[in-house]
Design a protein around this motif. Structure first.
Motif, PDB file in Angstrom:
ATOM      1  N   CYS A  19      66.394  74.068  70.668  1.00 33.51           N
ATOM      2  CA  CYS A  19      65.951  75.292  71.326  1.00 33.51           C
ATOM      3  C   CYS A  19      66.093  75.164  72.845  1.00 33.51           C
ATOM      4  CB  CYS A  19      64.637  75.695  70.813  1.00 33.51           C
ATOM      5  SG  CYS A  19      63.688  75.046  69.537  1.00 33.51           S
ATOM      6  N   THR A  57      65.431  84.941  82.952  1.00 32.03           N
ATOM      7  CA  THR A  57      65.124  84.516  81.588  1.00 32.03           C
ATOM      8  C   THR A  57      63.632  84.283  81.431  1.00 32.03           C
ATOM      9  OG1 THR A  57      67.268  83.433  81.381  1.00 32.03           O
ATOM     10  CG2 THR A  57      65.579  82.772  79.813  1.00 32.03           C
ATOM     11  N   THR A  58      63.070  84.739  80.326  1.00 33.49           N
ATOM     12  CA  THR A  58      61.668  84.478  80.026  1.00 33.49           C
ATOM     13  C   THR A  58      61.572  83.288  79.082  1.00 33.49           C
ATOM     14  OG1 THR A  58      61.075  86.802  80.289  1.00 33.49           O
ATOM     15  CG2 THR A  58      59.521  85.416  79.093  1.00 33.49           C
ATOM     16  N   VAL A  59      60.793  82.309  79.473  1.00 34.65           N
ATOM     17  CA  VAL A  59      60.594  81.095  78.679  1.00 34.65           C
ATOM     18  C   VAL A  59      59.252  81.190  77.970  1.00 34.65           C
ATOM     19  CG1 VAL A  59      60.408  78.567  78.746  1.00 34.65           C
ATOM     20  CG2 VAL A  59      61.917  79.772  80.356  1.00 34.65           C
ATOM     21  N   SER A  64      62.306  82.510  71.599  1.00 36.04           N
ATOM     22  CA  SER A  64      63.054  81.978  72.747  1.00 36.04           C
ATOM     23  C   SER A  64      63.414  80.522  72.501  1.00 36.04           C
ATOM     24  CB  SER A  64      62.233  82.120  74.030  1.00 36.04           C
ATOM     25  OG  SER A  64      61.063  81.324  73.973  1.00 36.04           O
ATOM     26  N   GLN A  67      59.474  77.890  72.501  1.00 36.38           N
ATOM     27  CA  GLN A  67      58.310  78.701  72.164  1.00 36.38           C
ATOM     28  C   GLN A  67      57.068  77.954  72.628  1.00 36.38           C
ATOM     29  OE1 GLN A  67      58.290  80.376  68.236  1.00 36.38           O
ATOM     30  NE2 GLN A  67      56.067  80.651  68.244  1.00 36.38           N
ATOM     31  N   THR A  71      54.004  82.126  78.762  1.00 40.47           N
ATOM     32  CA  THR A  71      55.348  82.547  79.124  1.00 40.47           C
ATOM     33  C   THR A  71      55.498  82.534  80.638  1.00 40.47           C
ATOM     34  OG1 THR A  71      54.800  84.910  79.262  1.00 40.47           O
ATOM     35  CG2 THR A  71      55.457  84.050  77.104  1.00 40.47           C
ATOM     36  N   SER A  73      58.967  83.041  83.868  1.00 34.04           N
ATOM     37  CA  SER A  73      60.376  83.373  84.096  1.00 34.04           C
ATOM     38  C   SER A  73      61.098  82.270  84.864  1.00 34.04           C
ATOM     39  CB  SER A  73      60.484  84.692  84.878  1.00 34.04           C
ATOM     40  OG  SER A  73      59.921  85.763  84.151  1.00 34.04           O
TER      41      SER A  73
END
Length: 208
Positions: A19, A57-59, A64, A67, A71, A73
């Protein structure tokens, strides 16, 4: 030698994936020194004048690459990968690596890393950082402060390792404490990647 090896491992982490003397002439604070609730501090060691990068991008959300229980960015081109193997080898104190965000595709040599804080007994934020730093070869210039990560209360640390500036941010989530660290090849790379760190810090949220 063990601590030195651990420090090099943390800086050159290559895994199978899926991931903090202060800037004044004061002595290095002892590990028991408490964090300060400082105002905005421009320049080193906190670099509060550095503006966040533009989010791309959002982590952390479900589905995603990583995970997480929070969250945030990151900028464009930073490569996000979950740590799915080798966690025991690269665990530092109570900090277990769970996500690695590589700046190389964006033209920098360094990483944002996410660590899950795990301990047999509860640790304060500073205890968690100090135990993490104990795996390194003589970190210096440690400073701590209470801060905000997005809307959340958080704890932040800065230090140097062999003259190179490092940073850590601890956030409490509904599933324990996560730590975000920033480190690079040298201080120049660290400073170049600070906008990405500031973006991550300013955009933290807990999933609803």
């Amino acid at each position: 030698m063990i601590r030195r090896t651990a420090a090099l491992a943390a800086l050159t982490l290559t895994l199978t994936t899926g991931c903090a003397r202060a800037t004044t002439e004061q002595a290095t604070p002892p590990p028991s020194a408490g964090p300060t609730a400082a105002p905005v501090a421009a320049g080193p060691p906190w670099y509060d004048d550095v503006a966040p990068a533009t989010a791309a991008t959002t982590v952390g959300p479900e589905g995603s690459a990583c995970q997480l229980a929070m969250t945030f960015s990151v900028p464009a081109q930073w490569k996000v990968e979950a740590v799915t193997a080798g966690r025991e080898e690269f665990t530092l104190g109570p900090a277990v690596p769970v996500c690695e965000i590589d700046a190389k595709p964006a033209g920098h040599i360094g990483f944002l890393r996410i660590w899950q804080i795990e301990a047999a007994t509860p640790l304060s934020p500073q205890e968690a950082v100090d135990k993490y730093l104990a795996a390194f070869d003589g970190p210096k210039e440690q400073q701590y402060r209470k801060t905000k990560a997005g809307p959340l209360d958080a704890f932040e640390a800065t230090w140097t390792e062999e003259g190179e500036r490092k940073r850590a941010l601890l956030v409490s989530t509904g599933s324990g404490r996560l730590m975000v660290t920033l480190g690079g090849l040298d201080t120049e790379e660290f400073e170049a990647m600070l906008p990405a760190y500031q973006l991550a810090k300013s955009s933290v949220h807990l999933p609803k």
